[in-house]
Motif scaffolding. Structure first.
Motif, mmCIF file in Angstrom:
data_model
loop_
_atom_site.group_PDB
_atom_site.id
_atom_site.type_symbol
_atom_site.label_atom_id
_atom_site.label_comp_id
_atom_site.label_asym_id
_atom_site.label_seq_id
_atom_site.Cartn_x
_atom_site.Cartn_y
_atom_site.Cartn_z
ATOM 1 N N GLY A 41 0.797 -1.359 -0.086
ATOM 2 C CA GLY A 41 0.003 0.002 -0.008
ATOM 3 C C GLY A 41 0.821 1.108 -0.008
ATOM 4 O O GLY A 41 2.103 1.295 0.433
ATOM 5 N N ALA A 42 0.085 2.477 0.035
ATOM 6 C CA ALA A 42 0.935 3.696 -0.150
ATOM 7 C C ALA A 42 0.130 4.547 1.125
ATOM 8 O O ALA A 42 0.920 5.123 1.974
ATOM 9 C CB ALA A 42 0.612 4.376 -1.408
ATOM 10 N N SER A 43 -1.274 4.546 1.052
ATOM 11 C CA SER A 43 -1.789 5.120 2.128
ATOM 12 C C SER A 43 -2.220 4.157 3.263
ATOM 13 O O SER A 43 -3.285 3.649 3.471
ATOM 14 C CB SER A 43 -3.191 5.872 1.589
ATOM 15 O OG SER A 43 -4.100 4.841 1.508
ATOM 16 N N THR A 44 -1.068 3.783 3.750
ATOM 17 C CA THR A 44 -0.915 2.867 4.931
ATOM 18 C C THR A 44 -1.704 3.305 6.276
ATOM 19 O O THR A 44 -1.542 4.371 6.718
ATOM 20 C CB THR A 44 0.315 2.080 5.172
ATOM 21 O OG1 THR A 44 1.195 3.038 5.331
ATOM 22 C CG2 THR A 44 0.785 1.453 3.890
ATOM 23 N N HIS A 157 -2.814 8.871 -3.964
ATOM 24 C CA HIS A 157 -2.600 8.205 -5.146
ATOM 25 C C HIS A 157 -2.747 8.940 -6.479
ATOM 26 O O HIS A 157 -2.354 8.559 -7.626
ATOM 27 C CB HIS A 157 -3.725 7.131 -5.287
ATOM 28 C CG HIS A 157 -3.890 5.993 -4.378
ATOM 29 N ND1 HIS A 157 -4.859 5.339 -4.081
ATOM 30 C CD2 HIS A 157 -2.951 5.677 -3.504
ATOM 31 C CE1 HIS A 157 -4.644 4.745 -3.170
ATOM 32 N NE2 HIS A 157 -3.312 4.738 -2.668
ATOM 33 N N GLN A 165 -9.581 10.243 -1.704
ATOM 34 C CA GLN A 165 -8.464 9.583 -2.191
ATOM 35 C C GLN A 165 -9.324 8.655 -3.612
ATOM 36 O O GLN A 165 -8.580 8.544 -4.451
ATOM 37 C CB GLN A 165 -8.050 8.426 -1.350
ATOM 38 C CG GLN A 165 -6.839 7.503 -2.252
ATOM 39 C CD GLN A 165 -6.504 6.366 -0.868
ATOM 40 O OE1 GLN A 165 -5.632 6.631 -0.092
ATOM 41 N NE2 GLN A 165 -6.797 5.118 -1.107
ATOM 42 N N GLU A 208 -4.124 3.613 -9.145
ATOM 43 C CA GLU A 208 -4.733 2.641 -8.998
ATOM 44 C C GLU A 208 -5.405 2.566 -10.906
ATOM 45 O O GLU A 208 -6.183 1.931 -11.031
ATOM 46 C CB GLU A 208 -5.789 2.459 -8.122
ATOM 47 C CG GLU A 208 -4.864 2.452 -6.890
ATOM 48 C CD GLU A 208 -5.989 2.040 -5.854
ATOM 49 O OE1 GLU A 208 -7.272 1.680 -6.078
ATOM 50 O OE2 GLU A 208 -5.412 1.838 -4.553
ATOM 51 N N ASP A 245 -13.753 6.563 -1.074
ATOM 52 C CA ASP A 245 -12.721 6.385 0.027
ATOM 53 C C ASP A 245 -11.998 7.705 0.435
ATOM 54 O O ASP A 245 -11.300 8.208 -0.446
ATOM 55 C CB ASP A 245 -11.514 5.478 -0.472
ATOM 56 C CG ASP A 245 -10.672 5.037 0.411
ATOM 57 O OD1 ASP A 245 -10.795 5.524 1.740
ATOM 58 O OD2 ASP A 245 -9.703 4.307 0.348
ATOM 59 N N GLU A 288 -15.808 4.898 2.774
ATOM 60 C CA GLU A 288 -14.699 4.375 3.339
ATOM 61 C C GLU A 288 -13.943 5.308 4.400
ATOM 62 O O GLU A 288 -13.546 6.357 3.603
ATOM 63 C CB GLU A 288 -13.966 3.544 2.412
ATOM 64 C CG GLU A 288 -12.596 2.935 2.750
ATOM 65 C CD GLU A 288 -11.999 2.122 1.705
ATOM 66 O OE1 GLU A 288 -12.485 1.659 0.823
ATOM 67 O OE2 GLU A 288 -10.587 2.029 1.862
ATOM 68 N N ASP A 315 -11.132 1.141 6.809
ATOM 69 C CA ASP A 315 -9.906 0.531 6.052
ATOM 70 C C ASP A 315 -8.828 0.781 7.114
ATOM 71 O O ASP A 315 -8.252 -0.140 7.960
ATOM 72 C CB ASP A 315 -9.567 1.218 4.808
ATOM 73 C CG ASP A 315 -8.482 0.809 4.292
ATOM 74 O OD1 ASP A 315 -7.709 -0.028 4.804
ATOM 75 O OD2 ASP A 315 -7.964 1.524 3.195
ATOM 76 N N LEU A 338 -12.906 -3.125 5.330
ATOM 77 C CA LEU A 338 -12.356 -3.279 4.119
ATOM 78 C C LEU A 338 -11.161 -4.569 4.396
ATOM 79 O O LEU A 338 -10.371 -4.445 5.406
ATOM 80 C CB LEU A 338 -11.613 -1.958 3.722
ATOM 81 C CG LEU A 338 -10.905 -2.185 2.229
ATOM 82 C CD1 LEU A 338 -12.142 -1.927 1.252
ATOM 83 C CD2 LEU A 338 -9.963 -1.052 2.197
ATOM 84 N N LYS A 340 -7.844 -6.223 3.641
ATOM 85 C CA LYS A 340 -6.606 -6.288 2.845
ATOM 86 C C LYS A 340 -5.707 -7.226 3.523
ATOM 87 O O LYS A 340 -5.173 -7.188 4.703
ATOM 88 C CB LYS A 340 -6.053 -4.983 2.853
ATOM 89 C CG LYS A 340 -6.570 -4.056 2.100
ATOM 90 C CD LYS A 340 -6.035 -2.536 2.382
ATOM 91 C CE LYS A 340 -6.483 -1.459 1.413
ATOM 92 N NZ LYS A 340 -6.072 -0.117 2.027
ATOM 93 N N ARG A 369 -4.414 -3.413 -3.004
ATOM 94 C CA ARG A 369 -3.620 -2.014 -2.686
ATOM 95 C C ARG A 369 -3.346 -1.275 -4.003
ATOM 96 O O ARG A 369 -3.269 -1.843 -5.259
ATOM 97 C CB ARG A 369 -2.274 -2.385 -2.022
ATOM 98 C CG ARG A 369 -2.277 -3.541 -0.915
ATOM 99 C CD ARG A 369 -3.157 -2.964 0.441
ATOM 100 N NE ARG A 369 -3.007 -1.825 0.896
ATOM 101 C CZ ARG A 369 -2.460 -1.566 2.232
ATOM 102 N NH1 ARG A 369 -2.284 -2.422 3.071
ATOM 103 N NH2 ARG A 369 -2.485 -0.117 2.589
ATOM 104 N N SER A 370 -2.919 -0.062 -3.666
ATOM 105 C CA SER A 370 -2.449 0.741 -4.559
ATOM 106 C C SER A 370 -0.960 -0.012 -5.375
ATOM 107 O O SER A 370 -0.876 0.204 -6.614
ATOM 108 C CB SER A 370 -2.003 2.166 -4.245
ATOM 109 O OG SER A 370 -1.016 2.192 -2.997
ATOM 110 N N LYS A 391 -12.857 -4.280 -4.171
ATOM 111 C CA LYS A 391 -12.321 -3.223 -4.680
ATOM 112 C C LYS A 391 -10.772 -3.396 -5.237
ATOM 113 O O LYS A 391 -10.013 -3.966 -4.453
ATOM 114 C CB LYS A 391 -12.325 -2.337 -3.348
ATOM 115 C CG LYS A 391 -11.595 -0.901 -3.693
ATOM 116 C CD LYS A 391 -11.685 -0.057 -2.471
ATOM 117 C CE LYS A 391 -10.957 1.259 -2.635
ATOM 118 N NZ LYS A 391 -10.348 1.449 -1.368
HETATM 119 P P1 PGA Z 1 -3.330 1.735 -0.375
HETATM 120 O O1 PGA Z 1 -4.957 2.457 -0.689
HETATM 121 O O2 PGA Z 1 -3.159 0.505 -0.881
HETATM 122 O O3 PGA Z 1 -2.312 2.941 -1.126
HETATM 123 O O4 PGA Z 1 -3.409 1.931 1.148
HETATM 124 C C1 PGA Z 1 -6.012 1.558 -0.933
HETATM 125 C C2 PGA Z 1 -7.064 2.043 0.126
HETATM 126 O O5 PGA Z 1 -6.929 3.159 0.818
HETATM 127 O O6 PGA Z 1 -8.126 1.646 0.157
#
Ligand code: PGA
Ligand code: ZN
Length: 426
Positions: A41-44, A157, A165, A208, A245, A288, A315, A338, A340, A369-370, A391
């Motif tokens: 992910g990026a927005s962890t 993103h 996002q 994405e 989201d 979300e 999430d 959510l 993941k 994930r992104s 998603k």
């Molecule tokens: P991420 O974004 O994979 O960068 O965390 C996906 C999301 O926020 O749903």
């Protein structure tokens, strides 16, 4: 004869953003072999399991994963070789114990998840059945999920063009996944035309695969998406609705939600009112991370305010952790989770979260994930879990299409049911 793990290897590969991630290769005692690739992910969220990175600035700006990949062929192989491959829970628990930390930071959640998935896939191959069928033993009633598809991107993103996002389309008014996908592709094309007509330059796509235009506000994105649904020939709210989201953790600072594009900083209660207002004005059926990852009181209020008619998905709030989802259910904070896999790091815990949601009457959305790979494991997980929603990002770029296309194959081959409008709260 007992099917056992014979060999495991880890490899550093690249994800869809050109960043290293882990791939795992597993061989079983019957000679079956399989690969699995781990997303990133990026927005962890702060409560996610740890993705182990090398920190060696001379390679991939410190983001290499050679240590994690090394743990697969080293400690994890030594601990798991000779163990029963079909005992997924036993394997996952053994890896958690071997790691010995609460967030899998010693061996890395990326290494552990890769093993968890590669072994599951090798077992499915050995049994001669599709992965989703094998995984469904731990899930609910398998069904092909309704996709929640990214059309407009913002936040981390898309270079911070907007705060929110994701602006996504949910095609719930169709009888089959293949039809729903075709409709959402039409919305994606219509969004391009609507944006072009309003003079927004579109020279590339966001992380994405969605459009990342420099819009004036978050609300303008809702307006454009609603228009695009109509422009594509569908009924906004009737056939295709909107999910957002907000990913609000990433613009929350010092007690306030900073919305540059709304020209103000909002309290938790004001954010809730803003979202409630937009739910009245646009066909939004799912929100979300409307509030940040530790705003438990705010989430309770948001759920009181909107929870009877809007899906409120955690999430960063839950980070696929069973104990956080349990607390959310007990405190009536949110009504959906959510999911993941790499936020928690094993298949066993992932299924535990999905089960908790189902037993509480909550919804679950299985999510990519992104940073993704061409692995389609997620599609099978979504089908097996019976969650009903997935998603994956937008409908461009190979790492996304690997999953969308896999779902087309599963629908064509399996004859499984598609939930359509049943995923929407009324
Ligand atoms: P991420 O974004 O994979 O960068 O965390 C996906 C999301 O926020 O749903
Ligand atoms: Zn999110």
């Amino acid at each position: 004869m007992k099917l056992t793990i014979e060999d495991l290897r880890g490899l550093e590969i690249l994800d869809s953003r050109g960043r290293p991630t882990v791939a795992v290769w597993a061989r079983l005692s019957n000679g079956a072999t399989a690969w699995a690739q781990v997303p990133s992910g990026a927005s962890t969220g702060r409560h996610e399991a740890l993705e182990l990175r090398d920190g060696d600035a001379s390679r991939y700006v410190g983001k290499g994963v050679q240590k994690a990949a090394g743990h697969v062929g080293g400690e994890l192989r030594r601990a798991l070789a000779g163990r029963e491959a079909e005992d997924q829970e036993g394997l996952d628990r053994a890896m958690m114990e071997l790691d010995g930390t609460a967030n899998k930071s010693r061996l890395g959640a990326n290494a552990i998840l890769g093993v968890s998935c590669a072994v599951a896939r090798a077992v499915a191959l050995s049994r001669g059945i599709p992965l989703w069928e094998h995984l469904s033993a731990a899930g609910g009633k398998p069904q092909v999920p309704v996709p929640m598809v990214n059309i407009l991107s913002g936040g981390l993103h898309a270079g911070g063009n907007l705060e929110f996002q994701d602006f996504l389309a949910i095609p719930h008014g169709f009888g089959a996944y293949a039809e729903a996908l075709a409709a959402v592709v039409a919305v994606h094309g219509a969004a391009h035309r609507v944006l072009g007509a309003r003079g927004f330059p579109l020279t590339g796509v966001a992380d994405e695969g969605g459009w990342g235009p420099p819009l004036e506000s978050n609300e303008q994105a809702l307006e454009i998406l609603t228009e695009a649904i109509g422009e594509a020939g569908y009924d906004p709210g009737g056939q295709i609705s909107i999910a957002i989201d907000v990913a609000s953790t990433h613009f929350y600072q010092d007690g306030a939600y900073h919305l540059r594009t709304e020209r103000r900083a909002l309290t938790s209660a004001e954010m809730t009112e803003l979202l409630a207002g937009w739910c009245g004005k646009y066909p939004i059926v799912s929100i979300e991370d409307g509030l940040h990852e530790d705003d438990w009181d705010g989430w309770q209020n948001l759920t009181k305010r909107l929870g009877s008619r809007v899906q409120l998905v955690g999430d960063d709030f839950f980070t696929t952790r069973p104990e956080r989802v349990r607390r959310g259910i007990a405190e009536k904070a949110a009504n959906a989770v959510l999911v993941k896999m790499n936020q928690i790091g094993t298949l066993t815990e992932t299924f535990e979260v999905i089960r908790l949601a189902r037993e509480a009457g909550w919804k679950a959305v299985i999510s990519a994930r992104s940073g993704e790979t061409e692995d389609w494991f997620l599609a099978d997980l979504a089908v097996a879990s019976g969650a009903g929603q997935i998603k994956i990002g937008s409908i461009t770029r190979g790492e996304r299409l690997a999953k969308y296309n896999r779902l087309l194959e599963i629908e064509a081959e399996s004859g499984l049911q598609y939930p359509g409008g049943a995923v929407i709260l009324r």
